[in-house]
Scaffold this active site. Structure first.
Site, PDB file in Angstrom:
ATOM      1  N   GLY A 206       0.838  -1.208   0.000  1.00 13.78           N
ATOM      2  CA  GLY A 206       0.000   0.000   0.000  1.00 13.78           C
ATOM      3  C   GLY A 206       0.862   1.243   0.000  1.00 13.78           C
ATOM      4  O   GLY A 206       2.059   1.179  -0.285  1.00 13.78           O
ATOM      5  N   ASN A 207       0.269   2.386   0.286  1.00 15.12           N
ATOM      6  CA  ASN A 207       1.047   3.621   0.410  1.00 15.12           C
ATOM      7  C   ASN A 207       0.399   4.506   1.471  1.00 15.12           C
ATOM      8  O   ASN A 207      -0.639   4.155   2.030  1.00 15.12           O
ATOM      9  CB  ASN A 207       1.163   4.331  -0.950  1.00 15.12           C
ATOM     10  CG  ASN A 207      -0.187   4.691  -1.516  1.00 15.12           C
ATOM     11  OD1 ASN A 207      -0.904   5.509  -0.949  1.00 15.12           O
ATOM     12  ND2 ASN A 207      -0.561   4.073  -2.638  1.00 15.12           N
ATOM     13  N   HIS A 208       1.035   5.651   1.732  1.00 16.04           N
ATOM     14  CA  HIS A 208       0.598   6.475   2.879  1.00 16.04           C
ATOM     15  C   HIS A 208      -0.514   7.458   2.556  1.00 16.04           C
ATOM     16  O   HIS A 208      -0.826   8.315   3.381  1.00 16.04           O
ATOM     17  CB  HIS A 208       1.794   7.265   3.432  1.00 16.04           C
ATOM     18  CG  HIS A 208       2.851   6.385   4.020  1.00 16.04           C
ATOM     19  ND1 HIS A 208       2.626   5.589   5.115  1.00 16.04           N
ATOM     20  CD2 HIS A 208       4.129   6.154   3.646  1.00 16.04           C
ATOM     21  CE1 HIS A 208       3.719   4.926   5.401  1.00 16.04           C
ATOM     22  NE2 HIS A 208       4.649   5.240   4.523  1.00 16.04           N
ATOM     23  N   SER A 209      -1.128   7.372   1.388  1.00 14.80           N
ATOM     24  CA  SER A 209      -2.168   8.339   1.051  1.00 14.80           C
ATOM     25  C   SER A 209      -3.318   8.286   2.061  1.00 14.80           C
ATOM     26  O   SER A 209      -3.796   7.208   2.414  1.00 14.80           O
ATOM     27  CB  SER A 209      -2.713   8.047  -0.352  1.00 14.80           C
ATOM     28  OG  SER A 209      -3.864   8.819  -0.567  1.00 14.80           O
ATOM     29  N   ALA A 274      -3.862   7.690  -5.023  1.00 14.51           N
ATOM     30  CA  ALA A 274      -2.488   7.184  -5.182  1.00 14.51           C
ATOM     31  C   ALA A 274      -2.611   5.694  -5.491  1.00 14.51           C
ATOM     32  O   ALA A 274      -2.576   4.846  -4.595  1.00 14.51           O
ATOM     33  CB  ALA A 274      -1.706   7.424  -3.906  1.00 14.51           C
TER      34      ALA A 274
END
Ligand code: CTP
Length: 400
Positions: A206-209, A274
């Site tokens: 995943g990512n930090h969005s 994102a």
């Protein structure tokens, strides 16, 4: 929506008056001008000094102050909306019967603006037949009522009677009275948040969005009258307007499918999510055990949603992408705009202090198809969203 709006806040005697302090603060932060009137008994619960400081206006309470008469008629005419929060049982009964023994009631009776009443009382009082009748009566007069909430009451009992939360009151006022019609009849599609690409049943890439930017854009479009569909990856917070349609997705593939099905109706599409660029080729059906010193994950490219929409968009549709860059920012952003056939691209740089995942602020530069650059100061994501939507409207008007 509340910038420059005039709100007259009437506070009557109830323990929930402490929440009105936050209400004043939220209204002022949203850009409204606030004047407060307190009933005599409201002063037993909160200090006029606090409310005067937060509202930046003198708090009014008496019909006459030494030798000055308080002009309740002009107060009611000054306001765009009068909010009475909390509305006590006693003030409710007086409103229902046209009594006028204090400044709050005089202002209410002479108000030519819409009035929103936000009751707060103990459950037994709330359920009493006279209260039920009085609420119906004031609704019949054309006033809006934000009903009580369930929860712990001042009496220590649990039940119905709590005043609605200040942010819900603000949202109600914005939506009911100040939603513009600039984009009325237009459909907007917005993406927000990260996507999660499953590795096994418990792990993902995943990512930090946080989704804050996309949600702010969805809210800004909605505030201007658009019908909004938000396709949202896993986020902690959803839009505050309940009429924004939300399609919750997890993976890039799910986001792609949802966007393709909603894009058909869209006049405006803003891809702020994102989206993961790669996803595991194989998802392990069981939890991967740590039996080996290292493991390798084979990843494959996800479908590029913005690019796909750019390929199928028609003359009527306006497409906006985002670019998150760390180097050669402007060139890369402009390249993305043309390769993905967007109408605008919003560049945010991770190098900028104010920009980035999870923050409440952002600093953007927007490029159009003629390579014009529109640079904005660092500001809250809510205000950045307004800048983006204002530019979309400007470009749509130029297209006509
Ligand atoms: N985007 C998309 N689908 C993807 C990847 C990105 O729709 N699978 C969209 C994003 O929502 C954004 C824009 O494409 O509007 C640019 O995203 P960004 O991450 O900056 O660029 P990428 O195209 O992914 O390229 P790179 O990571 O190489 O910079």
């Amino acid at each position: 929506m509340l910038r420059g709006r005039k709100i007259l806040l009437g506070i009557s005697g109830s323990i929930a008056a402490y929440k009105s302090v936050f209400l004043v603060r939220l209204l002022v932060i949203a850009g409204a001008e606030v004047k407060v009137i307190m009933s005599p008994s409201a002063k037993d619960f909160v200090s006029p000094f606090t409310l005067a400081t937060l509202s930046k206006n003198k708090v009014l309470s008496a019909l006459a102050d030494e030798d000055t008469w308080a002009n309740h008629v002009m107060l009611g005419r000054w306001a765009d909306v009068m909010v009475i929060a909390p509305l006590s049982c006693n003030t409710l009964a007086k409103m229902a019967n046209g009594l006028c023994d204090n400044l709050l009631l005089a202002a209410y009776l002479s108000a030519t603006c819409p009035v929103v009443a936000v009751p707060a009382m103990d459950e037994d009082m709330w359920l009493h037949s006279s209260t039920v009748k009085n609420i119906k009566t004031i609704e019949g007069f054309g006033n809006s009522v934000i009903s009580v909430r369930k929860g712990e009451l001042a009496s220590g009992l649990y039940g119905e009677g709590r005043m609605a939360e200040p942010h819900d009151i603000v949202t109600f006022v914005e939506e009911r009275f100040f939603r513009s019609e600039v984009l009325k009849g237009k459909h907007a599609l917005v993406t927000a948040g990260p996507t999660y690409e499953a590795i096994d049943p418990v792990r993902f890439i995943g990512n930090h969005s946080s989704g804050k930017m996309g949600i702010a854009i969805a809210e800004a479009l909605y505030s201007l009258g658009a019908n909004v569909r938000l396709v949202c990856g896993p986020v902690n917070k959803l839009p505050r307007f309940k009429d924004i349609g939300v399609t919750s997705v997890t993976s890039a593939e799910e986001m792609y499918n949802a966007c393709l099905s909603h894009f058909v109706d869209a006049d405006i599409a803003v891809m702020a999510a994102a989206v993961a660029d790669y996803t595991p080729v194989h998802v392990s059906p069981g939890k991967i055990k740590k039996n080996n010193d290292s493991i390798q994950l084979e990843l494959t490219k996800t479908k590029d949603i913005l690019r796909s929409l750019g390929e199928i968009k028609n003359e009527r549709q306006f497409l906006v992408g985002f670019a998150l860059e760390t180097e050669n920012e402007n060139e890369n952003a402009i390249k993305k705009l043309s390769e993905k056939n967007a109408d605008l691209i919003v560049l945010n740089s991770l190098k900028d202090e104010a920009a980035g995942f999870g923050k409440d602020t952002n600093k953007v530069t927007i490029f159009d198809r003629d390579r014009n650059a529109y640079s904005f100061e660092a500001k809250s994501k809510t205000l950045v969203a307004t800048d983006i939507v204002d530019l979309i409207i400007k470009k749509l008007n130029e297209k006509r």
